[in-house]
Structure formats: C-alpha cells, structure tokens
Design an enzyme around this catalytic site. Structure first.
Site, PDB file in Angstrom:
ATOM      1  N   GLN A 118      13.647   2.232  18.908  1.00 12.04           N
ATOM      2  CA  GLN A 118      12.917   3.198  18.081  1.00 12.04           C
ATOM      3  C   GLN A 118      11.846   3.928  18.895  1.00 12.04           C
ATOM      4  OE1 GLN A 118       9.802   2.272  15.024  1.00 12.04           O
ATOM      5  NE2 GLN A 118      11.376   2.954  13.566  1.00 12.04           N
TER       6      GLN A 118
ATOM      7  N   CYS B 187       5.723   5.157   9.827  1.00 11.48           N
ATOM      8  CA  CYS B 187       4.466   4.459  10.113  1.00 11.48           C
ATOM      9  C   CYS B 187       3.305   5.119   9.368  1.00 11.48           C
ATOM     10  CB  CYS B 187       4.192   4.455  11.614  1.00 11.48           C
ATOM     11  SG  CYS B 187       2.662   3.580  12.039  1.00 11.48           S
TER      12      CYS B 187
ATOM     13  N   LYS C 143      14.011   6.271  10.104  1.00 17.24           N
ATOM     14  CA  LYS C 143      13.377   5.355   9.149  1.00 17.24           C
ATOM     15  C   LYS C 143      12.252   6.115   8.455  1.00 17.24           C
ATOM     16  CE  LYS C 143      11.449   0.677   8.761  1.00 17.24           C
ATOM     17  NZ  LYS C 143      10.175   0.943   8.083  1.00 17.24           N
TER      18      LYS C 143
ATOM     19  N   ASN D  63      14.305  -1.236   2.752  1.00 13.46           N
ATOM     20  CA  ASN D  63      13.193  -2.005   3.320  1.00 13.46           C
ATOM     21  C   ASN D  63      12.097  -2.118   2.268  1.00 13.46           C
ATOM     22  OD1 ASN D  63      10.703  -1.422   5.898  1.00 13.46           O
ATOM     23  ND2 ASN D  63      11.601  -3.348   5.274  1.00 13.46           N
TER      24      ASN D  63
ATOM     25  N   ASN E 180       9.807  -5.491  -0.154  1.00 15.25           N
ATOM     26  CA  ASN E 180       9.927  -6.569  -1.155  1.00 15.25           C
ATOM     27  C   ASN E 180      10.872  -7.693  -0.735  1.00 15.25           C
ATOM     28  OD1 ASN E 180       8.357  -4.835  -2.635  1.00 15.25           O
ATOM     29  ND2 ASN E 180       9.889  -4.409  -4.214  1.00 15.25           N
TER      30      ASN E 180
ATOM     31  N   ALA F  16      10.716  -7.134   7.630  1.00 18.61           N
ATOM     32  CA  ALA F  16       9.659  -7.072   8.642  1.00 18.61           C
ATOM     33  C   ALA F  16       8.721  -8.264   8.459  1.00 18.61           C
ATOM     34  CB  ALA F  16       8.902  -5.761   8.534  1.00 18.61           C
TER      35      ALA F  16
END
Length: 501
Positions: free
Chosen positions: A89, A118, A157, A218, A220, A242
């Site tokens: 990435q 991010c 992402k 992505n 929870n 993550a």
C-alpha cells in the site's frame, strides 16, 4: 527489435483484472490482514499466515520516500517467498510520484493499493488518505495512470461518506478509473480515536450491489463469528481485520490462545525477519493489553516500555508466562487482580491472559466523560487534588510527575540525578561561548571552524572536516584531469594531484 514500451504494453495487456485477478492471483481470499503503519511488517504477516490469514497487506508507505530514498525502499520491501499473496500500500497525492514508487514495487508483490482511508491528523497535514476523498479528478488521474502503466493491478481502500449516494458514486468512479479491488471501511473520516463508534455495514452492502469488481469489508471485526456474519450480511468477497488482528493474530481460526504463545512465536519470527524495536513493543503492548491494566503488573509494563533488544522482550514474555501459566493450566485458582483506575477489564469475557478483542467505549460514553470533566473544572467548590512527596510535604503536580519518572529508574541514585542537572560548562579559549565537549582545540563551534580553515585541520568532535574534504577535492581533480587527458602519464598526474606545487 522489441523496445521497453512494447514490453510494458505486453505486460499490461496480459495482467489479470477483476475477479480473474481475485481468483487466480490472490486465490479467492476471505480472511485479510489490513495495512497497518508500523504493524503489518513481515514478521507479523508471517505469524498471521500461520493462523489462517489468506491475504496480507504491507504497512502504508509514502510514495515520495519510497521512490527517492533507497534505504527507505530497502526496508519497506522486506519480504520472502512464503509472503504471498501480498499487496503493498502507498499514500500520496501526485500521480507521477506514486507511479514511480509503484514501478519499483511491482516485482515484489501481487498488486499495489492506494490509501484513501487514513483519517489521522498526519494524513491531513500530508494531504493523503481520506483527505483526498473529495478530489475525484485527482483520484481518477492517479488510479487510471497506475492501471495503464503497471504490470500488476491497482486496488483502493476507502471510507464512506455520510451521504450513501455519494459513497456509491465514489466507489463507481474508482472502478471506472481502473481499480480492480475495493476495500470499504464502514466508518466516516470523522469516526476515529475515542469517537470511532460502530462501522455501518449497510453502506458496504449498498456499495457491493453497485460495483462489479471484488470487494472487501472493514470494520466491527472482533472475532471469526463477526467475519462470517459480515460476509453474509454485506455480500462482500472478503473481510479485512486490523485492530482485532493485532489483539489476536489467530482471529481467523476462531481460537483465543494464551498471549505468551503468540508473543513467543512472534519474537521467533522477528529473529528470522528483524524489524525495529518500536514495532515489537507496539505488538506486545497490543497482545498484553488486558494484563497490563492490572496494577500488580506495573513493573512488567515498565520493563516492556523500556525494552529495546530482542532478549529483553523475551524476558518480559517469560515473566508473564511464569506468572499466568499456572492459572491457565488450572494448577492454581485465579483470584481477580486489582485493575488500574478507569479500567473495565473486570468485564472481560475471557481470562485476561487469553488473546481477545479490545472493545472501545462508545462515543456517547466518551462525550459524557468530557462533559463531566468540563463541569467539574468549572465548579469553584471542587476539591483540589493535592500531591505529596515521601516526607509528606505538599508538591506541585509537575514535581510529582518528575518524582514518578525517577522512581521508574531505580538504578540511579539521588546524587547521580542531581549531578545530571548541574551545569558544568567550560568556555571557549577564544570567546565567551561554551566550548564543544569533544572539541580537541577546546573551542566553540564558530571558533573551531575558523581554526580548521586557517590551519587546514579536522575536528571530529564538531564534525568539521576541512582537511579531509580538501584532500578529497584534490584527488577528484586529479582523476578528472586524467579522464580529460587520456594520453597523459597517469603516474605523473597522480603526483601532481597530491603536490600541485
């Protein structure tokens, strides 16, 4: 004769895309380890693969540094044959800059990913990550450039918008630009830190229904049951973890092993694939999060915080194992230990020495605590906190913090601490400034520089290397003269270079 452009064209036309890429190159992964800065390094990726991860992402790398700094690039490209499939990435905001970086990385991975999710302040300052999500023309240029010029696919992402329709249009725009796999984090850019809250899977489901490329979800993910529930509810092809993965690298096997087992295996992999001590410390603090909130383990916490060598980290792990393994085996009954103030570890579903997720407090709870603190600070009748030293004398909060720091360094005596704070300055022999502590002429830097220039000397203490640099310059001039006058006598030229007079 075949030129480079023809080779590039052949590679780009033969590369797989969409579901062909997902199935044939990646192997149809469902369990995915997220890209995590300073956390998804090679040793951690290999541990996760050992426990069921089917695809791993590298940490996020800065495209500019990757393209221009060979050392940064060498450290970033740490991988091995078993570390596949792998997606590297990058972050950045310039299409050509990112292209330069990805061209250097494409032979070491199966795809490159653009970080558009991010939400941290550093991403805002650097103008990358989720702070590009409103610049669709720029993102189209970046993705389409990589799609056209690379021999491997490009993936993205992202985070969601508050507006569902805008989120769908955002995903479709990236797909049209050439994105071959999309990961959607079901939180907005504002949902971070104590305001993280719950990811909205309904947005992920809607996006899934409007795009045709493979998609990961992505957010929870606390355990394997959440992975399967997310797959069923959203219809995505895979689920990325993550924070859940950091607290339990065996999350994709649905087991909760003892923390010392995971830590020991990780350190063994670090021995094979070295990484900075800050990475190791970060991983161990995540694994040991729940037991480090126990008051009796304050010493272990301090030892871990100050460790900077592999053997020191191993010692901490061994001490934790020695303390908790008898409880784990049932040899000794476990009595709940006193927790640190404000901790909610007494509500853990499992014993504190087992790998398990960290459940954040809700944003509402955080806001309530902040409101209570503000109200307490505004209350003129509030009880003022007082601090005292070991003799019972009242001291300031700042002084109290200094004393606590000293207590964490038991190897130093009061005399040593006092001596450290006393200034014993020696002054330059030619002016009133303090002299350099390592200067062989006993001068300050300014005077030392003048001395070295006038006397053709070096001062390693100040890092002033006049003599050495002049010698190198003369040597370079001699070499340059020979290259321009190949018929001249090399021996004579070398002598002349050493002694121009």
């Amino acid at each position: 004769m075949v030129n480079d452009e023809d080779v590039l064209a052949a590679k780009t036309t033969s590369k797989l895309s969409g579901y062909d890429f997902y199935r044939q190159t990646l192997g149809s992964p469902r369990y995915v380890v997220a890209p995590m800065v300073d956390q998804s390094e090679l040793a951690w990726r290999m541990l996760c693969r050992r426990y069921g991860a089917e695809l791993c992402y590298s940490p996020m790398y800065h495209a500019n540094l990757f393209a221009t700094d060979p050392k940064y690039r060498k450290d970033a490209l740490q991988t091995c044959p078993e570390d596949r499939p792998l997606i590297i990435q990058f972050c950045g905001n310039d299409a050509q800059q990112i292209l330069e970086a990805t061209l250097l990385a494409q032979d070491h991975c199966d795809a490159v990913d653009i970080n558009l999710g991010c939400p941290q302040a550093i991403a805002k300052r650097g103008h990358y990550g989720s702070f590009l999500q409103d610049e669709w023309e720029l993102l189209t240029e970046i993705v389409s450039t990589l799609h056209a010029k690379l021999s491997i696919p490009v993936t993205c992402k992202i985070r969601i918008f508050e507006d569902l329709d805008k989120t769908i249009r955002y995903a479709k725009m990236l797909e049209a630009a050439g994105c071959q796999l999309l990961t959607v984090h079901g939180r907005t850019r504002e949902q971070k830190g104590p305001l993280t809250g719950v990811a909205d899977w309904s947005y992920i489901k809607e996006v899934r229904q409007h795009i045709k490329i493979p998609m990961f979800a992505n957010g929870n993910i606390l355990g394997l049951e959440d992975v399967h529930r997310c797959l069923a509810e959203t219809g995505v092809d895979g689920v990325m973890s993550a924070e859940g993965n950091l607290h339990n690298p065996a999350i994709f096997q649905g087991v909760s092993p003892p923390i010392w087992q995971m830590a020991t295996e990780y350190l063994e992999l670090v021995y094979l694939h070295p990484c900075p001590s800050s990475y190791i410390r970060g991983h161990l603090f995540k694994l040991f999060h729940h037991i480090m909130n126990i008051r009796q383990n304050a010493g272990l916490r301090q030892n871990l915080a100050t460790a900077n060598q592999l053997v020191q980290f191993q010692t901490v792990v061994q001490e934790i194992q020695a303390k908790y393994e008898p409880f784990h085996k049932g040899e000794v009954p476990y009595e709940p230990e006193e927790m640190a103030a404000g901790s909610e570890e007494d509500k853990l579903p499992l014993a504190p020495w087992l790998c398990q997720p960290y459940i954040r407090a809700s944003p509402e709870s955080h806001r309530q605590k902040i409101a209570e603190k503000v109200a307490e600070a505004a209350d003129p009748n509030r009880a003022k906190r007082q601090y005292f030293d070991k003799d019972g004398n009242e001291i300031s909060r700042k002084r109290m913090k200094k004393l606590r720091r000293r207590q964490r360094r038991p190897g130093k005596t009061e005399a040593q601490i006092q001596n450290r704070h006393e200034r014993r300055l020696e002054y330059c022999t030619e002016c009133a400034n303090p002299q350099g502590s390592k200067c062989e002429f006993r001068l300050c830097r300014v005077c030392c520089k003048d001395r070295c220039y006038s006397t053709d000397r070096d001062c390693p203490g100040h890092g002033i290397l006049i003599k050495s640099r002049r010698a190198k310059a003369k040597q370079f001039e001699g070499i340059h003269y020979v290259s321009e006058n190949p018929t001249s006598d090399p021996a004579k030229t070398a002598v002349d270079a050493e002694d121009p007079l």
